[in-house]
Write a protein that holds these residues in place. Structure first.
Motif, PDB file in Angstrom:
ATOM      1  N   PRO A  24       0.822  -1.223   0.000  1.00  0.00           N
ATOM      2  CA  PRO A  24       0.000   0.000   0.000  1.00  0.00           C
ATOM      3  C   PRO A  24       0.862   1.282   0.000  1.00  0.00           C
ATOM      4  CG  PRO A  24      -0.869  -1.591   1.570  1.00  0.00           C
ATOM      5  CD  PRO A  24       0.440  -2.152   1.089  1.00  0.00           C
ATOM      6  N   ASN A  25       2.002   1.242   0.698  1.00  0.00           N
ATOM      7  CA  ASN A  25       2.887   2.418   0.697  1.00  0.00           C
ATOM      8  C   ASN A  25       3.537   2.619  -0.668  1.00  0.00           C
ATOM      9  OD1 ASN A  25       2.374   2.902   3.409  1.00  0.00           O
ATOM     10  ND2 ASN A  25       4.030   1.530   4.063  1.00  0.00           N
ATOM     11  N   LEU A  26       3.906   1.503  -1.293  1.00  0.00           N
ATOM     12  CA  LEU A  26       4.484   1.593  -2.644  1.00  0.00           C
ATOM     13  C   LEU A  26       3.476   2.244  -3.590  1.00  0.00           C
ATOM     14  CD1 LEU A  26       6.359  -1.258  -4.530  1.00  0.00           C
ATOM     15  CD2 LEU A  26       4.786   0.267  -5.690  1.00  0.00           C
ATOM     16  N   ILE A  27       2.229   1.809  -3.487  1.00  0.00           N
ATOM     17  CA  ILE A  27       1.195   2.366  -4.377  1.00  0.00           C
ATOM     18  C   ILE A  27       1.016   3.863  -4.109  1.00  0.00           C
ATOM     19  CG2 ILE A  27      -1.284   2.297  -4.913  1.00  0.00           C
ATOM     20  CD1 ILE A  27      -1.052  -0.783  -4.464  1.00  0.00           C
ATOM     21  N   ALA A  28       1.044   4.239  -2.840  1.00  0.00           N
ATOM     22  CA  ALA A  28       0.909   5.667  -2.509  1.00  0.00           C
ATOM     23  C   ALA A  28       2.089   6.453  -3.093  1.00  0.00           C
ATOM     24  CB  ALA A  28       0.833   5.855  -0.992  1.00  0.00           C
ATOM     25  N   ASP A  29       3.299   5.889  -3.005  1.00  0.00           N
ATOM     26  CA  ASP A  29       4.469   6.559  -3.587  1.00  0.00           C
ATOM     27  C   ASP A  29       4.339   6.667  -5.100  1.00  0.00           C
ATOM     28  OD1 ASP A  29       5.623   6.781  -1.100  1.00  0.00           O
ATOM     29  OD2 ASP A  29       6.995   5.071  -1.344  1.00  0.00           O
ATOM     30  N   LEU A  30       3.843   5.588  -5.712  1.00  0.00           N
ATOM     31  CA  LEU A  30       3.692   5.596  -7.168  1.00  0.00           C
ATOM     32  C   LEU A  30       2.659   6.647  -7.584  1.00  0.00           C
ATOM     33  CD1 LEU A  30       4.393   4.521  -9.932  1.00  0.00           C
ATOM     34  CD2 LEU A  30       2.907   2.551  -9.537  1.00  0.00           C
ATOM     35  N   GLU A  31       1.590   6.749  -6.800  1.00  0.00           N
ATOM     36  CA  GLU A  31       0.569   7.765  -7.114  1.00  0.00           C
ATOM     37  C   GLU A  31       1.182   9.171  -7.048  1.00  0.00           C
ATOM     38  OE1 GLU A  31      -3.489   5.417  -5.737  1.00  0.00           O
ATOM     39  OE2 GLU A  31      -2.451   6.680  -4.281  1.00  0.00           O
ATOM     40  N   GLN A  32       2.020   9.355  -6.042  1.00  0.00           N
ATOM     41  CA  GLN A  32       2.671  10.659  -5.883  1.00  0.00           C
ATOM     42  C   GLN A  32       3.554  10.977  -7.100  1.00  0.00           C
ATOM     43  OE1 GLN A  32       5.329  10.724  -2.525  1.00  0.00           O
ATOM     44  NE2 GLN A  32       5.599  12.940  -2.597  1.00  0.00           N
ATOM     45  N   LEU A  33       4.299   9.977  -7.585  1.00  0.00           N
ATOM     46  CA  LEU A  33       5.179  10.193  -8.742  1.00  0.00           C
ATOM     47  C   LEU A  33       4.371  10.418 -10.019  1.00  0.00           C
ATOM     48  CD1 LEU A  33       8.048   7.554  -8.188  1.00  0.00           C
ATOM     49  CD2 LEU A  33       8.045   9.983  -7.587  1.00  0.00           C
ATOM     50  N   VAL A  34       3.279   9.650 -10.167  1.00  0.00           N
ATOM     51  CA  VAL A  34       2.465   9.775 -11.387  1.00  0.00           C
ATOM     52  C   VAL A  34       1.799  11.157 -11.467  1.00  0.00           C
ATOM     53  CG1 VAL A  34       0.353   8.901 -12.518  1.00  0.00           C
ATOM     54  CG2 VAL A  34       2.092   7.290 -11.721  1.00  0.00           C
ATOM     55  N   ARG A  35       1.502  11.741 -10.296  1.00  0.00           N
ATOM     56  CA  ARG A  35       0.866  13.071 -10.292  1.00  0.00           C
ATOM     57  C   ARG A  35       1.768  14.162 -10.871  1.00  0.00           C
ATOM     58  NH1 ARG A  35      -1.118  11.680  -5.119  1.00  0.00           N
ATOM     59  NH2 ARG A  35      -3.194  10.842  -5.526  1.00  0.00           N
ATOM     60  N   ILE A  36       3.064  13.888 -10.943  1.00  0.00           N
ATOM     61  CA  ILE A  36       3.990  14.905 -11.470  1.00  0.00           C
ATOM     62  C   ILE A  36       4.166  14.682 -12.974  1.00  0.00           C
ATOM     63  CG2 ILE A  36       6.300  15.894 -11.284  1.00  0.00           C
ATOM     64  CD1 ILE A  36       6.412  14.581  -8.439  1.00  0.00           C
ATOM     65  N   PRO A  37       3.664  15.611 -13.814  1.00  0.00           N
ATOM     66  CA  PRO A  37       3.720  15.381 -15.271  1.00  0.00           C
ATOM     67  C   PRO A  37       5.114  15.679 -15.835  1.00  0.00           C
ATOM     68  CG  PRO A  37       2.578  17.436 -14.778  1.00  0.00           C
ATOM     69  CD  PRO A  37       2.962  16.843 -13.448  1.00  0.00           C
ATOM     70  N   SER A  38       6.037  14.764 -15.585  1.00  0.00           N
ATOM     71  CA  SER A  38       7.444  14.990 -15.968  1.00  0.00           C
ATOM     72  C   SER A  38       7.665  14.626 -17.439  1.00  0.00           C
ATOM     73  CB  SER A  38       8.353  14.168 -15.058  1.00  0.00           C
ATOM     74  OG  SER A  38       7.849  12.841 -14.907  1.00  0.00           O
ATOM     75  N   ILE A  39       7.074  15.420 -18.315  1.00  0.00           N
ATOM     76  CA  ILE A  39       7.112  15.146 -19.761  1.00  0.00           C
ATOM     77  C   ILE A  39       8.355  15.804 -20.360  1.00  0.00           C
ATOM     78  CG2 ILE A  39       5.844  15.352 -21.934  1.00  0.00           C
ATOM     79  CD1 ILE A  39       3.310  15.885 -20.161  1.00  0.00           C
ATOM     80  N   SER A  40       9.340  14.981 -20.681  1.00  0.00           N
ATOM     81  CA  SER A  40      10.621  15.560 -21.117  1.00  0.00           C
ATOM     82  C   SER A  40      10.550  16.204 -22.490  1.00  0.00           C
ATOM     83  CB  SER A  40      11.700  14.480 -21.108  1.00  0.00           C
ATOM     84  OG  SER A  40      11.243  13.327 -21.790  1.00  0.00           O
ATOM     85  N   LYS A  41       9.583  15.793 -23.306  1.00  0.00           N
ATOM     86  CA  LYS A  41       9.517  16.346 -24.669  1.00  0.00           C
ATOM     87  C   LYS A  41       8.952  17.756 -24.696  1.00  0.00           C
ATOM     88  CE  LYS A  41       9.399  12.395 -27.657  1.00  0.00           C
ATOM     89  NZ  LYS A  41       8.639  11.209 -27.928  1.00  0.00           N
ATOM     90  N   LEU A  42       8.272  18.179 -23.632  1.00  0.00           N
ATOM     91  CA  LEU A  42       7.638  19.497 -23.634  1.00  0.00           C
ATOM     92  C   LEU A  42       8.397  20.427 -22.680  1.00  0.00           C
ATOM     93  CD1 LEU A  42       3.890  18.326 -23.487  1.00  0.00           C
ATOM     94  CD2 LEU A  42       5.268  18.864 -25.508  1.00  0.00           C
ATOM     95  N   PRO A  43       9.028  21.472 -23.235  1.00  0.00           N
ATOM     96  CA  PRO A  43       9.876  22.344 -22.402  1.00  0.00           C
ATOM     97  C   PRO A  43       9.141  22.936 -21.203  1.00  0.00           C
ATOM     98  CG  PRO A  43       9.982  22.976 -24.737  1.00  0.00           C
ATOM     99  CD  PRO A  43       9.001  21.853 -24.644  1.00  0.00           C
ATOM    100  N   GLU A  44       7.828  23.144 -21.313  1.00  0.00           N
ATOM    101  CA  GLU A  44       7.100  23.734 -20.187  1.00  0.00           C
ATOM    102  C   GLU A  44       7.027  22.797 -18.978  1.00  0.00           C
ATOM    103  OE1 GLU A  44       5.937  23.106 -23.238  1.00  0.00           O
ATOM    104  OE2 GLU A  44       3.801  22.582 -23.260  1.00  0.00           O
ATOM    105  N   HIS A  45       7.446  21.532 -19.157  1.00  0.00           N
ATOM    106  CA  HIS A  45       7.441  20.597 -18.032  1.00  0.00           C
ATOM    107  C   HIS A  45       8.825  20.358 -17.440  1.00  0.00           C
ATOM    108  CE1 HIS A  45       3.201  19.547 -17.987  1.00  0.00           C
ATOM    109  NE2 HIS A  45       3.235  19.605 -19.305  1.00  0.00           N
TER     110      HIS A  45
END
Ligand SMILES: [Zn+2]
Length: 462
Positions: A24-45
């Motif tokens: 359950p903690n792993l899933i919570a951590d994964l949710e936290q990471l997924v919430r960050i839109p770290s899109i490398s192709k788009l400079p605004e991110h």
């Protein structure tokens, strides 16, 4: 003789207990990471790419890692060190924390709002590659908490993988002697072969090039001088057509497929036995194949070079309008997928020599190179990985190749040529890598963590 993985007798029980408490903690951590839109192709991110690394810094510091975020001329790289025994060897674990854009209209939930539904966690980056990074971190947490042996670990997470890893070589050179020389490098950014766990031992390289031909300094009338002045487009097309035969095999002198050893042949045969050709037909939306033979299909993807023409510059593109003029300056956009055995520079020269034998005025311009990678199948860490998959996923893995390229890996092989690359797949084809509704299955989280725990422990025994 295959490596025999011998785990402590209470390993499995303790791992189950740890997983019951910690998933359950792993899933919570994964949710936290997924919430960050770290899109490398788009400079605004770009800010999100830094933010996701700050987040993993925090997570890994809790595990006892010393961490650093290194700025590059592009996007940053995270590095973390966990030394458990000054006399033990180091390994490197590579993942990437950037993601693909998520603009596909078929998303059924918001791509950056993680959704846990049935047995899957949906969200961009869940399976590529944030989830697999976390199962590995939790495997480390398990070994540490129980007090089992683990190697010294150097984590490297970059944020430009989905955009070609353009500064990863810079990062490795910049770190220089501050990098620990790893005994092996673990990568989990690949996919199961159907229902089978998979260890990828080969990835193709890539050469991007332009072939360019100029005649005179302006377009010519096809009636007044056609048949007298050369048409560079005709000539270029004729020359390019000699680079492959009708079955798509590369026919450029000096660019050949490697000779596979007996173990590589056997790996190919084994995958061919379970290869799902219907699935490939579905995935490729009705495109015709050069071959319908599973063994040959796999060999073509894993072990043969390609030559592809993708487009032209300097040509007419207005639909339905035919202007009767001869272009004077044309360029063809080309790529070649290459084997680890091939030096992209030599292939570039062979291509130029061949095209110039068709017409001496053809020029070839280099538009980027990535070398292919290969891990020796008898490398000990590969054998540990095979045993770990059997323990964690309950099935022996297939040993596979990949037609694609992971940009960071040739850089690792350049800087650490002695360290075998071990690519352990945790994701499934149905996880929708790079597609809409990307997800990571809870069963893969569970079994992936088991596999990684057994692998890291096993490495301390070789
Ligand atoms: Zn990836």
């Amino acid at each position: 003789m295959p490596f025999a993985l011998s785990l402590p007798s209470d390993f499995d029980t303790r791992l189950h207990a740890f997983q019951a408490q910690e998933i359950p903690n792993l899933i919570a951590d994964l949710e936290q990471l997924v919430r960050i839109p770290s899109i490398s192709k788009l400079p605004e991110h770009a800010g999100d790419c830094l933010k996701v690394l700050e987040c993993v810094s925090e997570l890994t510091q809790k595990l006892g890692f010393q961490t650093e975020i290194v700025k590059t001329p592009g996007l940053p790289v995270f590095i973390g060190w966990l030394e458990t025994d000054p006399n033990a060897p180091w390994i490197t674990i590579y993942n990437h924390m950037d993601v693909q854009p998520a603009e596909e209209p078929q998303w059924e939930s918001a791509p950056f709002e993680p959704l846990l539904k049935d047995d899957r966690l949906y969200g961009r980056g869940s399976t590529d590659d944030k989830g697999p990074a976390l199962t590995t971190l939790y495997a480390i947490a398990f070994l540490k908490r129980v007090g089992y042996a683990l190697p010294n670990i150097q984590l490297i997470y970059e944020t430009e993988e989905e955009n070609g890893s353009g500064h990863f070589g810079w990062f490795l050179d910049h770190m220089g002697s501050r990098l620990k020389t790893p005994r092996s490098i673990l990568v989990s950014d690949t996919i199961f072969e159907g229902e089978h766990p998979a260890l990828t031992y080969r990835l193709r390289g890539l050469l991007q090039a332009e072939a360019e031909l100029v005649s005179g300094s302006m377009d010519q009338h096809s009636g007044l001088v056609g048949g007298v002045v050369e048409n560079p487009l005709n000539i270029l097309i004729r020359a390019l057509a000699t680079c492959t035969d009708a079955q798509g095999n590369v026919t450029i002198p000096g660019v050949s497929a490697p000779v596979l050893n007996a173990e590589e042949q056997a790996a190919l045969e084994k995958t061919a036995e379970v290869f799902d050709i219907q699935r490939l037909h579905q995935d490729t939306a009705g495109a015709r194949f050069y071959s319908e033979d599973p063994r040959e299909i796999i060999e073509r993807i894993w072990c043969r070079p390609t030559f592809e023409v993708h487009g032209f510059e300097g040509i007419q593109t207005t639909p339905k309008v035919i202007k009767s003029a001869l272009p004077y300056h044309v360029k063809a956009k080309l790529t070649l997928r290459l084997m680890a055995e091939q030096d992209p520079n030599q292939v570039l020269q062979a291509l130029e020599k061949h095209l110039q034998s068709c017409h001496p005025a053809i020029q070839v311009n280099d538009r980027g190179q990535l070398r292919g990678c290969k891990t020796a199948l008898d490398a000990l860490p590969m054998q540990v990985a095979a045993a770990a998959c059997k323990f964690g996923f309950g099935k022996a893995p297939l040993i596979v190749g990949s037609g694609g390229t992971i940009g960071a890996l040739p850089q690792f092989q350049r800087v650490f040529p002695q360290a075998p690359l071990v690519l352990i797949a945790q994701s499934l084809m149905s996880d929708h890598y790079h597609g809409p509704n990307e997800n990571f299955r809870l069963s893969q989280i569970h079994d992936g963590m088991r596999t990684m725990a057994a692998y890291l422990y096993g490495l301390t025994k070789v």
